[in-house]
Design a protein around this motif. Structure first.
Motif, PDB file in Angstrom:
ATOM      1  N   LYS A  22       0.949  -1.335  -0.105  1.00  0.00           N
ATOM      2  CA  LYS A  22      -0.122   0.002  -0.019  1.00  0.00           C
ATOM      3  C   LYS A  22       0.975   1.258   0.001  1.00  0.00           C
ATOM      4  O   LYS A  22       0.588   2.230  -0.568  1.00  0.00           O
ATOM      5  N   PHE A  26       1.255   3.766  -3.150  1.00  0.00           N
ATOM      6  CA  PHE A  26       0.868   5.313  -2.837  1.00  0.00           C
ATOM      7  C   PHE A  26       2.023   6.165  -3.535  1.00  0.00           C
ATOM      8  O   PHE A  26       1.768   7.266  -4.060  1.00  0.00           O
ATOM      9  N   GLY A  59      -9.401  -2.652  -1.497  1.00  0.00           N
ATOM     10  CA  GLY A  59      -9.202  -1.260  -0.622  1.00  0.00           C
ATOM     11  C   GLY A  59      -8.380  -0.011  -1.172  1.00  0.00           C
ATOM     12  O   GLY A  59      -8.344   0.034  -2.555  1.00  0.00           O
ATOM     13  N   ASN A  60      -7.712   0.676  -0.555  1.00  0.00           N
ATOM     14  CA  ASN A  60      -6.687   1.817  -0.932  1.00  0.00           C
ATOM     15  C   ASN A  60      -5.650   1.210  -1.893  1.00  0.00           C
ATOM     16  O   ASN A  60      -5.252   1.818  -2.843  1.00  0.00           O
ATOM     17  N   THR A  61      -5.190   0.010  -1.548  1.00  0.00           N
ATOM     18  CA  THR A  61      -4.246  -0.604  -2.568  1.00  0.00           C
ATOM     19  C   THR A  61      -4.709  -0.572  -3.884  1.00  0.00           C
ATOM     20  O   THR A  61      -4.139  -0.077  -4.887  1.00  0.00           O
ATOM     21  N   ALA A  63      -7.133   1.209  -5.166  1.00  0.00           N
ATOM     22  CA  ALA A  63      -7.613   2.557  -5.474  1.00  0.00           C
ATOM     23  C   ALA A  63      -6.297   3.232  -6.042  1.00  0.00           C
ATOM     24  O   ALA A  63      -6.345   3.743  -7.253  1.00  0.00           O
ATOM     25  N   TYR A  64      -4.794   2.939  -5.425  1.00  0.00           N
ATOM     26  CA  TYR A  64      -3.823   3.663  -5.828  1.00  0.00           C
ATOM     27  C   TYR A  64      -3.322   3.028  -7.111  1.00  0.00           C
ATOM     28  O   TYR A  64      -2.664   3.387  -7.601  1.00  0.00           O
ATOM     29  N   GLN A  67      -5.419   4.083 -10.079  1.00  0.00           N
ATOM     30  CA  GLN A  67      -4.711   5.704 -10.305  1.00  0.00           C
ATOM     31  C   GLN A  67      -3.493   5.709 -11.027  1.00  0.00           C
ATOM     32  O   GLN A  67      -3.393   6.625 -11.592  1.00  0.00           O
ATOM     33  N   ASN A 105     -13.289   6.137  -4.567  1.00  0.00           N
ATOM     34  CA  ASN A 105     -11.718   6.269  -5.185  1.00  0.00           C
ATOM     35  C   ASN A 105     -11.606   5.458  -5.876  1.00  0.00           C
ATOM     36  O   ASN A 105     -10.888   5.316  -6.991  1.00  0.00           O
TER      37      ASN A 105
END
Length: 709
Positions: A22, A26, A59-61, A63-64, A67, A105
C-alpha cells in the motif's frame, strides 16, 4: 522519486505484506506520470506487478493501483498492458469494479482507465484490431448487461470528480460509436457496440442520460465538470449534424415507418387511407402498375407538404427534420389532429403548412445552436482564455431539450401564422419572425432558466414587441451593410417628417382653439367688464390662424360658446411678420397630456408671444424694440405642444416640446420601416452594389425620361 529507487519500489510492490504494498503503490501514483520515471518502471517489468495488484488487491491498495495505471496512460505510455493474451481479464476486472464496487476512489480510477482504453486510437498502436475502443469492452459488458444503466446512474453521484469521469467515459463511448460508423471499420455500419450508432444513442437516452447531463449543466458544480460537459455539448451537435446529413430514403424501413406514422396519426378519413378521393371503386382507382392505387391528391399536402413526394422535401432538414416532426406528432397527437381540422376549414392559400413549419423550426434551432461548429479543441481553448461570465455563457443546457424546443417553436409558428393573417406566400416572413423569437427567448436565457419557462415565453411572446424587435434588427443590419446610403435615407426621412409634422401643427392653428385667461383684479375692471361674464373666475380667449397664414386672430369672451367663433368675430390680430419670439414653460413641465373642458385656477402652462411695435422695428431685427403682444394659457399639454411648436415652425424655428419630437421620430421611423419592408431579405445582409447611389447623367436626354424608383 529518483529512478535509482525503482528496484526497491518494485520489490515492495511485490511484497506479501499489504502495508508495504500500500505504501509503495501510494508513492508510485505520484511519480509515474513522469515520462522518464515511467520508462524505467515499464522496462523493469513494473507493468506485470501493477497488473497483479489491480487483479488481486482491494481497498486503498487497489485504488492507488488503478490511479497509477490511469496516470501512466495519460502520458501515453503503458499501452502494452492491454496487448497481451491476458488483456481481456484485466478489462473484465475493471468493468467488474465499475459495476459492483461502491467505493468512490476505486470507481474514479476504474472509470479513468476505461476512458483511456475506449478513447485510444488503434492507429497509435501496433496492436490487433479490437484491443482498444468499445470493442475491447464488449466481452465484459456481455457478462454485465447492466453496465450502461449503472454508469448513467453514477452521473447523480455527490462526488463531482466521479461525475466528471463518468461523463468522460460516456463521451468516449459515443465518440467511438460515431467514429466507427464514419470510418467504416470492419466494412460495417455498426459501432463497436455491435449495433448502429443511432440505436446506441437512443439506448443511452432511454436510460436518462440527457436528463442527468441537463441537470449537471444547470448545477453549481459547473467548473468541476466543465470539460466533459463541453465535450458532451459538442458531441450533441455532432449527432444532430449527422442526423441532418442522413438522407430520408423510403427504401429504408425505419424511414418509411416514420413517414407512415405521421400520416396515420393525422387521423385521415377513409378516402385518404384507401386513396378514393371521389367515391369510386378501388378498381377504378388503379393506375395499372403492380395493382397499386392512387393516393388522395392532397394526402401529403393536407399535412403541410408542398408536394405529394414528402421524402424529397426533407432534403434540407434531413432525417433530423423527420425525427422532429415524428416526435411532435407522437407526443401531441390530439393537438396535431385539432390543428389539421382547424386548417382544413380555411382556404388552401391561408392554411399553415405544418410539415414545412416543422422543418423550418428544426433548421432554425440548428442554426441558432451553431450545430455546424463541433470542434471541441477550439471550445476548450476558448474556455481557458475568457472570463468567468463568458465561460458560463458557453454552456447551453437548452440544447439538450431539443425536442421540447422544437415543439414549442412549432406551436409558436402556428400562433404567429394565425395572428399575422399569413398566407402561403408569407411563409418565409413567418420563418424570420420565428428566428428572431428563438434568438430572443432561447438565446438570452440564462444557464439556470428552466425549459418550462422557455416554453411559456415562446407561447406568450407579444407579436407587437416581436415586430418592433424585427424592425430594430433589420435596421441595424441594413445600416451596417449599407452605411452612408442608409444614413442619407434616414436624413431624408427626417426632413420629410419635419415637413409633415409642421403641416399638422399649423393645421391645428388654422382650426383654432380655446384658451383660459385669468380674470382681471376687481379694482382694475373697467366698465366693459360688465359685458363679459367670467366662468369660475376666468375669461375665455379664442385664437385662430388666418387662412393665408399671415395673421393670428384672437379675442376674449365671457362664455365658451358651443360654436367656434369665426374670424370676423375675432377683433384682435397679430401680424406674424412682427413676432420676434415665442416663450413658454411647456417643454419644462412634466404632466398629463390630456386636456380638460374647464380652465383650472392654476395657470401653470403659459405661452407668451413677443413682437415688435411695427414692421419697421421688425426690419431692424435684434435692435428693434419688442414687447409681449399676446399670452395664451393652454388647457392641456397636448394643446400647448401643438400651439407652441406650431408658432415656432411658422417662424422657421425648430420644435422644442417632447411630444412633437416624439411624433417626428415616429413618422420618420415608420417611413424607414416602410422602405425596409420593400427591401429583399438577401439585400439586407449584403453590401450595396457598386453603382448604388450614383445619379445617372442627364447628357443627351430630352424631357421624355423618368427614374425607376
Amino acid at each position: 522519486m529518483d529512478q535509482a529507487e525503482i528496484p526497491g519500489l518494485l520489490s515492495r510492490l511485490a511484497s506479501d505484506e499489504d502495508a508495504s504494498r500500500k505504501m509503495a503503490v501510494f508513492k508510485l501514483q505520484s511519480s509515474i506520470n513522469d515520462p522518464s520515471f515511467a520508462d524505467v518502471f515499464i522496462s523493469s517489468g513494473g507493468l506485470i506487478i501493477l497488473r497483479r495488484l489491480i487483479m488481486n488487491s482491494g481497498g486503498n491498495t487497489l485504488a492507488y493501483s488503478l490511479q497509477s495505471l490511469s496516470r501512466l496512460l495519460e502520458v501515453d505510455m503503458g499501452w502494452e498492458i492491454f496487448d497481451s493474451p491476458t488483456a481481456g481479464d484485466l478489462v473484465d476486472r475493471v468493468v467488474e469494479l465499475v459495476v459492483s464496487n461502491p467505493l468512490v476512489n476505486i470507481l474514479r480510477g476504474a472509470m479513468s482507465i476505461l476512458v483511456a482504453l475506449v478513447g485510444h486510437s488503434p492507429s497509435e498502436s501496433t496492436t490487433t484490431p479490437g484491443t482498444f475502443g468499445f470493442r475491447a469492452l464488449r466481452p465484459a459488458i456481455a457478462v454485465y448487461p447492466q453496465f450502461f444503466d449503472l454508469v448513467v446512474q453514477k452521473l447523480q453521484s455527490a462526488d463531482h470528480a466521479l461525475c466528471a469521469t463518468t461523463l468522460a467515459l460516456l463521451n468516449a463511448l459515443i465518440r467511438d460509436a460515431v467514429a466507427n460508423e464514419e470510418t467504416g471499420r470492419g466494412n460495417t455500419t455498426s459501432s463497436g457496440t455491435g449495433e448502429e450508432w443511432p440505436k446506441f444513442i437512443k439506448r443511452l437516452q432511454d436510460l436518462g442520460l440527457i436528463k442527468s447531463v441537463y441537470t449537471l449543466m444547470q448545477s453549481a458544480a459547473l467548473q468541476d465538470l466543465a470539460h466533459p460537459l463541453l465535450e458532451f455539448q459538442c458531441l450533441t451537435k455532432v449527432l444532430l449534424k449527422k442526423w441532418r446529413k442522413v438522407r430520408v430514403d423510403l427504401e429504408r424501413p425505419e424511414h418509411r415507418r416514420a413517414l407512415k406514422s405521421i400520416h396515420l396519426t393525422s387521423a385521415p378519413t377513409k378516402d385518404y387511407v384507401n386513396g378514393n378521393s371521389d367515391g369510386k371503386s378501388d378498381e377504378a382507382q388503379e393506375i395499372g402498375k403492380k395493382g397499386s392505387r392512387k393516393h388522395h391528391p392532397e394526402k401529403w399536402r393536407r399535412l403541410g407538404f408542398e408536394t405529394e413526394s414528402p421524402a424529397s422535401e426533407f432534403q434540407s432538414a434531413g432525417f433530423l427534420g423527420m425525427m422532429d416532426l415524428t416526435d411532435y406528432v407522437r407526443k401531441n397527437e390530439d393537438a396535431f389532429q385539432k390543428l389539421l381540422l382547424e386548417q382544413s376549414t380555411r382556404p388552401l392559400h391561408e392554411r399553415c403548412p405544418i410539415a414545412r413549419a416543422s422543418m423550418a423550426v428544426t433548421l432554425t434551432l440548428f442554426e441558432h445552436f451553431d450545430c455546424g461548429n463541433t470542434d471541441i479543441e477550439d471550445t476548450r481553448v476558448l474556455f481557458q482564455v475568457v472570463d468567468a461570465e463568458q465561460q458560463d455563457k458557453m454552456f447551453h443546457p437548452l440544447l439538450l431539450q431539443w425536442s421540447r424546443l422544437h415543439t414549442a417553436g412549432l406551436q409558436a409558428f402556428c400562433r404567429l401564422w394565425k395572428n399575422t393573417g399569413a398566407e402561403q406566400d408569407d411563409f418565409e416572413k413567418v420563418v424570420e419572425l420565428i428566428r428572431i423569437l428563438i434568438d430572443r427567448v432561447v438565446g438570452q436565457a440564462s444557464r439556470h432558466k428552466d425549459v418550462v419557462e422557455i416554453e411559456e415565453e415562446l407561447a406568450e411572446y407579444d407579436l407587437a414587441h416581436l415586430r418592433e424587435l424585427q424592425m430594430s434588427l433589420l435596421s441595424i443590419s441594413f445600416e451596417d451593410q449599407w452605411g452612408e446610403l442608409f444614413s442619407k435615407a434616414r436624413q431624408s426621412l427626417q426632413q420629410e417628417a419635419l415637413t409633415f409634422v409642421k403641416e399638422q401643427r399649423v393645421r391645428c392653428l388654422l382650426q383654432g382653439s380655446w384658451f383660459s385667461k385669468p380674470a382681471l383684479r376687481k379694482e382694475s375692471r373697467g366698465e366693459d367688464s360688465r359685458n363679459r361674464r367670467a366662468t369660475h373666475g376666468t375669461l375665455w380667449r379664442y385664437a385662430k390662424l388666418s387662412h393665408n397664414r399671415r395673421y393670428l386672430h384672437w379675442a376674449d369672451f365671457g362664455l365658451r360658446t358651443g360654436q367656434e367663433p369665426g374670424l370676423d368675430s375675432l377683433t384682435e390680430k397679430v401680424d406674424l411678420r412682427t413676432i420676434s419670439s415665442v416663450m413658454s414653460n411647456v417643454s419644462e413641465r412634466k404632466g398629463d397630456s390630456s386636456s380638460t373642458d374647464l380652465p383650472t385656477s392654476k395657470h401653470s402652462t403659459k405661452i407668451t408671444i413677443y413682437g415688435f411695435l411695427n414692421l419697421e422695428e421688425a426690419q431692424r431685427g435684434a435692435e428693434g424694440k419688442e414687447e409681449p403682444v399676446l399670452t395664451l394659457y393652454p388647457l392641456g399639454d397636448s394643446l400647448a405642444s401643438e400651439w407652441l411648436d406650431g408658432l415656432l415652425m411658422l417662424l422657421e424655428q425648430s420644435p422644442i416640446t417632447a411630444e412633437t419630437n416624439k411624433l417626428l421620430d415616429l413618422v420618420a421611423d415608420y417611413g424607414m420601416k416602410i422602405r425596409l419592408l420593400k427591401v429583399r431579405m438577401e439585400a439586407t445582409y449584403s453590401p450595396p452594389p457598386a453603382e448604388a447611389g450614383v445619379v445617372p447623367s442627364r447628357n443627351d436626354l430630352d424631357d421624355d425620361y423618368f427614374y425607376d424608383i
